[in-house]
Design a protein around this motif. Structure first.
Motif, short mmCIF file in Angstrom:
data_model
loop_
_atom_site.label_atom_id
_atom_site.label_comp_id
_atom_site.label_asym_id
_atom_site.label_seq_id
_atom_site.Cartn_x
_atom_site.Cartn_y
_atom_site.Cartn_z
N MET A 177 0.84 -1.20 0.00
CA MET A 177 0.00 0.00 0.00
C MET A 177 0.88 1.25 0.00
O MET A 177 0.51 2.25 -0.62
CB MET A 177 -0.92 0.00 1.22
N ASN A 178 2.01 1.18 0.69
CA ASN A 178 2.90 2.35 0.73
C ASN A 178 3.43 2.70 -0.66
O ASN A 178 3.55 3.88 -1.00
CB ASN A 178 4.08 2.10 1.68
N ILE A 179 3.74 1.67 -1.44
CA ILE A 179 4.25 1.92 -2.79
C ILE A 179 3.16 2.57 -3.64
O ILE A 179 3.42 3.52 -4.39
CB ILE A 179 4.75 0.61 -3.44
N ALA B 254 2.82 6.08 -2.67
CA ALA B 254 3.95 6.86 -3.18
C ALA B 254 3.74 7.19 -4.65
O ALA B 254 4.08 8.30 -5.10
CB ALA B 254 5.26 6.12 -2.97
N LEU B 255 3.21 6.25 -5.41
CA LEU B 255 2.92 6.51 -6.82
C LEU B 255 1.87 7.61 -6.98
O LEU B 255 1.96 8.45 -7.88
CB LEU B 255 2.46 5.23 -7.53
N ILE B 256 0.90 7.61 -6.08
CA ILE B 256 -0.14 8.65 -6.11
C ILE B 256 0.48 10.00 -5.73
O ILE B 256 0.27 11.02 -6.41
CB ILE B 256 -1.31 8.29 -5.18
N ARG C 21 -5.35 4.30 -6.08
CA ARG C 21 -4.69 3.04 -5.73
C ARG C 21 -4.93 1.98 -6.81
O ARG C 21 -4.06 1.18 -7.11
CB ARG C 21 -5.17 2.54 -4.37
N SER C 22 -6.11 2.00 -7.38
CA SER C 22 -6.41 1.05 -8.45
C SER C 22 -5.48 1.27 -9.64
O SER C 22 -4.92 0.32 -10.20
CB SER C 22 -7.87 1.22 -8.88
N GLU C 23 -5.30 2.51 -10.02
CA GLU C 23 -4.40 2.85 -11.13
C GLU C 23 -2.96 2.50 -10.76
O GLU C 23 -2.20 1.99 -11.59
CB GLU C 23 -4.53 4.33 -11.46
N ALA C 24 -2.57 2.75 -9.53
CA ALA C 24 -1.22 2.44 -9.07
C ALA C 24 -0.98 0.93 -9.07
O ALA C 24 0.10 0.46 -9.45
CB ALA C 24 -0.99 3.01 -7.67
#
Length: 71
Positions: free
Chosen positions: A1-3, A6-8, A16-19
């Motif tokens: 979830m942290n990654i 971070a992408l967001i 999160r779905s896109e990430a």
């Protein structure tokens, strides 16, 4: 979830779905060669399973049964 978060935060993803989708895509790209090789081996296994099934089915010689007679 942290990654994914971070992408967001970095602007690479909007959710999160896109990430998660982006992360999966990167994984496929990084392991394309392995996945391609595995895919080819699965095809070989499926062909072997068909051959084995056909060998087994064709090896049984069933005696002809007499016609069913009424009592």
């Amino acid at each position: 979830m942290n990654i994914m978060d971070a992408l967001i935060s970095s602007g690479h993803s909007n959710s999160r779905s896109e990430a998660a989708s982006y992360s999966i895509m990167l994984g496929f790209q990084n392991h394309y060669s392995l996945l391609n090789q595995l895919s080819k081996e699965v095809i070989v296994l499926e062909e072997q399973q068909k051959k084995i099934k056909n060998l087994i089915e064709n090896s049984f010689i069933l005696p002809e049964l007499p016609p069913h007679e009424s009592i």
